[in-house]
Design a protein around this motif. Sequence first.
Motif, short mmCIF file in Angstrom:
data_model
loop_
_atom_site.label_atom_id
_atom_site.label_comp_id
_atom_site.label_asym_id
_atom_site.label_seq_id
_atom_site.Cartn_x
_atom_site.Cartn_y
_atom_site.Cartn_z
N TYR A 131 -6.31 -0.88 -2.24
CA TYR A 131 -5.23 -1.32 -0.32
C TYR A 131 -6.10 -2.38 -0.14
CZ TYR A 131 -3.98 3.62 -1.13
OH TYR A 131 -2.83 4.98 -1.63
N GLY A 168 0.44 -0.94 0.06
CA GLY A 168 0.26 -0.21 0.22
C GLY A 168 0.84 1.03 -0.27
N VAL A 179 -2.45 3.10 3.67
CA VAL A 179 -2.56 4.55 3.08
C VAL A 179 -2.21 5.15 3.69
CG1 VAL A 179 -4.31 5.06 2.16
CG2 VAL A 179 -4.98 3.02 2.69
N TYR A 187 -10.86 0.28 -0.13
CA TYR A 187 -9.91 -0.33 1.02
C TYR A 187 -10.82 -1.25 0.93
CZ TYR A 187 -6.55 -1.10 4.55
OH TYR A 187 -5.85 -1.36 5.60
#
Length: 218
Positions: free
Chosen positions: A85, A71, A90, A170
Motif C-alpha cells: 500500500y 489500496g 487499507v 504499508y
Amino acid sequence: MRKKLEVVLVHGLWHQPAHFDRLAEELRGQGATVHVPRLHRGSLAADTSTVQATVDRCLTEPVVVGHSYGGSVITGLDRVRHLVYVAAFVPAAGESGALLGGAGALVNAAVHRHEDGSTSIRPERAREVLYADCTEADSERAAGLLVRQRPGHGRGVPRRIAWESVGSTYLRCEQDRALSPGLQDQIGERCTTMVSLDASHSPFISRPRQLAGLILGT
C-alpha cells in the motif's frame, strides 16, 4: 528455471497507467515482470474485477501495489503473494475510501466537481497536492496525464479483505498533502509492516528507484 517475480501496479483516482511508467521501468530493469491495468471501470467492484483478471493471468502469485484509492482495489483481491500500500487506503470490512478519508480529506481542496457528477483535479493545484517533491517538468507531465473521475468509485466497499490473510507492507509518505500522514499511521497499522518515505503523495514519480527496491524487497 525460477519464474520471474510478477508485479501488478494499481493506480489511484484521476490517474492512469502512464503515471507508473518510471516505476515500471525500474522494476523491469531489476528483472520483474510488470502489469499495469487501467481502472475507471465505473465502480470499485468493476475496478477490482479488472485487476483480478490481470492477477489471474500471472504465471505466479504476484506482488500487488496499490496507490491511494488503489489500496481499496487491492484489498479485494485473491491469489496474491504480497500487498503493498503506497499512501493508500487499507479498508476493513464495511469501509470505503470515502469513509476513511472523510469530508476533510486534504485532496478535497484541489478537486473540481463537474455538473455531470464527475470530478477532476484543478491543474493549478496538482503539483502542490499530488507531486510536491517532483521536479517541475515531472509534475507538469503528471498533471497533464490526469483524467476525469466518474463518481462512486471511492464509496465502494471491498467484498473481501485480503490483508487479513496475506502479508502486507504499508509505505507511509511523510510529506503527503493529499492523504493525511496521520491517517496513514492509523490505517497502516493494519498491515504486517510499515515503512516511512520522505516523499509526497506520488513517490512512483519522485523516487521510482527507491520505491522499486522496497517493492522487490517484500
